[in-house]
Design a protein around this motif. Structure first.
Motif: not given
Length: 151
Positions: A95-118
């Protein structure tokens, strides 16, 4: 006297550290400029990578994976939550801790982010053979290993 002469003759550009630092700063600037339009940043990469599969992780686990202190991770996650990159929900097992996940918007931007880094990687190593790229990675990994064992 002799030590003074050596100190005056020392040239930072003759050291690996100078070139590693200069390359790192230029790469960070390039990557930040490419990630910013996506609402992402280089400091977020360890979190983005750890959560990209759709899972949830605790702040403690994310801090360990990113090799940062928990207060640093807490600040980063607070900014990422504010910016709509991550969601934090109560951990049903702690109860003292939280779990973190990506928002759907962030997950949708990941492919473009990876392409930019590459693309940045390709630009930084333009003219290198595959063998030279592998050697550069290997040598830099050895530098990191040497320094991690010192600390």
């Amino acid at each position: 006297m002799q030590h003074e002469r050596k100190a005056r003759a020392w040239n930072p550009e003759s050291t690996s550290a100078y070139w590693i630092n200069r390359a790192s700063r230029l790469l960070m600037r390039l990557h930040e400029s490419r990630l910013r339009p996506l609402g992402l940043g280089m400091s977020q990469l360890p979190v983005l990578t750890a959560l990209e599969d759709g899972g949830t992780l605790s702040q403690k686990t994310l801090a360990e994976r990113a090799r940062v202190e928990q207060p640093t991770m807490a600040e980063l996650l607070a900014r990422m939550e504010r910016d709509g990159v991550v969601l934090r929900e109560p951990n049903p097992e702690d109860k003292r801790a939280s779990l973190t996940s990506l928002t759907p918007q962030a997950r949708a931007r990941l492919p473009e982010a990876k392409a930019a880094l590459m693309l940045g990687e390709d630009e930084a190593t333009a003219g290198f053979t595959q063998k030279e790229k592998a050697l550069l990675r290997e040598l830099l990994q050895r530098v990191v290993q040497n320094l991690e064992t010192e600390g």
